[in-house]
Design an enzyme around this catalytic site. Structure first.
Site: not given
Ligand SMILES: NC(=O)C1=CN([C@@H]2O[C@H](COP(=O)(O)OP(=O)(O)OC[C@H]3O[C@@H](n4cnc5c(N)ncnc54)[C@H](O)[C@@H]3O)[C@@H](O)[C@H]2O)C=CC1
Ligand SMILES: O=C(O)C(=O)COP(=O)(O)O
Length: 543
Positions: A233, A262, A280
């Site tokens: 993020r 964004e 993104h």
């Molecule tokens: N660029 C993109 O298109 C995408 C971005 N994302 C983003 O990726 C991130 C992670 O997604 P997931 O792995 O599925 O989530 P998840 O919930 O499986 O993992 C997040 C991890 O962050 C940890 N965490 C929370 N606060 C923390 C802190 N202060 N310091 C260190 N660790 C901390 C949690 O304990 C957890 O293990 C989310 O913010 C999500 O929105 C997800 C999918 C696509």
């Molecule tokens: O799943 C997430 O958190 C993402 O950031 C992916 O975003 P999008 O569905 O590609 O707009």
């Protein structure tokens, strides 16, 4: 017929599933904001979105129809969850569908940044053969720091290990032992890890703790030439600090997929040497999009057709099996809530719930929410349901506590309330389910009885002397009010003491009939309380 609005581009497989969903209609309307978004949301029962649309408190203002928003993806930060909860709207997501694609994107950014893939190709487009200019760095043997060891973070760790990188990790919710098992060198504090990494990749949500995780003060702690990657993020790295670090040479490279604001088409980072950015795209693969779209549609159609709640971020889950097992008790809890509201219609101060027997071993939180919904429904202009009931109760300063006792009482399962009004008035009652779905009141204010918890109730207290039932029956008979069921309860087995009676009336009694009942010498109080009719479930429990 439930209707669904699709607010962002969704893969065709998801739309096909919506097409095939029996009894559900849908429309795709992307790019909505402001009044257009608010008006559109007010027309539909459910919504599906990605990260594009921003659902703000204003978007949900006055909405009485929307029941659920499903995010086809992970981050629900574009949906104001507090406003959704307030409006009684369930927010769900599809947490796992895009994990691998996003992890691959983070690794892609790390490798492409290390080998100057983007500027080298740009050089070719511009007619240059810049072999010397784009000397890269090998990742094998280098150290990667991962912040956030959740689904994506761990998938990145696995891939980095396959690339022969040493991996350090920080996540307050991951134990040292588990990290060791996964081949991760665990750090208790992120700041202690920073001086040791050649690459840093963050995989956390944006929270108060993770915002500006890398800011000006952290630059000093970083190893010179470090490369920073963010496919989680925007805002986790402070963008101004990144510019600063790149200019000073402290940071060797920055790769971003996400931005504080964004869409982002204008940033001081764009075009700086050592910067690689994508708009993104982490989850933008055929595979991830198919999976999240299919999952999102399934979540929404299951919810709209059966009430099943899965992956909700603002309410406990309620799967089909649990819903089936709890339906009878959710109904009793809701009816007891309505009874409590009838007994103390204003000035309720505190309320204690006790779950006893088998039911105490189940998810009593959801039963408490059902009770709260019953308690508030009718008193509120807002629609009250499992999502917003507890919040609305809290906002009104009504203290609610609960206790679960797995030891069995007189019934296999029972649920009781004790309520207290501001004037010191107190009541208590216990309900249970006969068979699968027959809600019964089995005690009221300490009197044991067996009353139907449905329809229009007359609750009256009286002296346990002969002629009471006859007198009440006469008074109602004279006003053509039919008595459907009747139950009386007394404290002990000896007649002559205080007793309570409950009549299920077939219609609302006229004021004169009530006056006549209240005038009977042995009657000390009589009030009418309205409960749902037999078999009638609140909208959120139908399915
Ligand atoms: N660029 C993109 O298109 C995408 C971005 N994302 C983003 O990726 C991130 C992670 O997604 P997931 O792995 O599925 O989530 P998840 O919930 O499986 O993992 C997040 C991890 O962050 C940890 N965490 C929370 N606060 C923390 C802190 N202060 N310091 C260190 N660790 C901390 C949690 O304990 C957890 O293990 C989310 O913010 C999500 O929105 C997800 C999918 C696509
Ligand atoms: O799943 C997430 O958190 C993402 O950031 C992916 O975003 P999008 O569905 O590609 O707009």
């Amino acid at each position: 017929m439930p209707s669904v609005i699709v607010l962002d581009t969704l893969s065709q497989e998801g739309l096909d599933l919506l097409d095939a969903a029996p009894g559900i209609t849908y429309e795709v309307r992307t790019g909505l904001k402001g009044d257009d978004l608010r008006n559109a949301l007010a027309e539909f029962d459910g919504a599906i979105c990605r990260s594009g649309v921003k659902i703000t408190p204003e978007s949900l203002e006055g909405n009485r129809k929307l029941k659920a928003i499903v995010r086809a993806g992970v981050g629900t930060d574009n949906i104001n969850s507090a406003a959704a909860t307030r409006a009684g709207v369930v927010v769900m997501n599809t947490p796992a569908g895009n994990t691998l694609s996003t992890a691959e994107h983070a690794v892609t950014l790390m490798l492409a940044l290390s080998r100057n893939v983007a500027p080298a190709y740009q050089g070719l487009i511009e007619g240059r053969w810049d072999r010397a200019k784009y000397m890269g760095a090998q990742v094998a043997g280098k150290t990667l720091g991962v912040v956030g060891l959740g689904r994506i973070g761990l998938a990145v760790v696995k891939r980095a290990q396959a690339l022969e990188m040493r991996v350090l990790g920080y996540d307050p919710f991951m134990s040292k032992e588990k990290a060791k098992e996964l081949g991760i060198e665990w750090y208790e504090k992120v700041d202690d890890m920073l001086p040791h990494v050649d690459y840093l990749s963050v995989h956390t949500p944006l929270t108060e703790e993770t915002r500006n995780l890398i800011d000006i003060p952290q630059l000093d702690r970083l190893k010179p030439g470090v490369r920073l990657i963010n496919a989680a993020r925007g805002g986790i790295y402070n963008e101004a600090a990144l510019v600063e670090g790149l200019k000073s040479g402290k940071i060797g490279g920055v790769a971003l997929d996400v931005y504080a604001e964004e869409p982002c088409t204008n940033s001081p980072l764009f075009g700086m040497p050592g910067v690689l950015c994508t708009p993104h795209l982490g989850a933008s693969t055929e595979e991830a999009q198919t999976q999240v779209a299919v999952e999102a549609v399934q979540l929404l159609t299951d919810f709209l057709s059966t009430g099943q709640i899965k992956n909700a971020v603002n309410i406990a889950s309620l799967d089909a099996k649990m819903l089936e097992q709890l339906r009878g008790y959710l109904d009793v809890a809701f009816r007891l809530g309505k009874l409590a509201a009838g007994l103390i219609p204003s000035g309720l101060k505190a309320c204690k719930l006790t779950y006893r027997g088998e039911i105490a071993g189940r998810d009593t939180k959801v039963l408490t929410a059902a009770f709260s919904a019953g308690l508030l429904q009718g008193a509120m202009a807002d629609d009250v349901n499992l999502v917003n009931a507890s919040l609305l109760l809290e906002e009104r300063g009504i203290k609610l506590s609960s206790e679960a006792r797995t030891d069995m009482g007189a019934f296999r399962s029972a649920m009781s309330f004790e309520i207290e009004g501001a004037d010191g008035q107190k009541h208590k009652a216990t309900g249970t389910v006969f068979g699968q779905s027959m809600p019964r009141l089995v005690s009221l204010d300490g009197y044991r009885l067996e009353a139907y918890l449905d329809g229009c109730l007359l609750v009256f207290t009286h002296k346990d002397v002969p002629g009471i039932i006859g007198g009440v029956g006469m008074a109602f008979g004279e006003h053509s009010v039919n008595i459907g069921q009747m139950a009386v309860g007394r404290a002990g087995d000896v007649p002559g003491g205080e007793a309570v009676g409950i009549l299920n009336l077939d219609c609302e009694p006229p004021v004169a009939a009530l006056e006549a009942v209240r005038k009977l010498a042995a009657i000390s109080s009589a009030k009418v309380i309205h409960l749902p009719s037999a078999g009638e479930l609140p909208a959120w429990l139908q399915g």
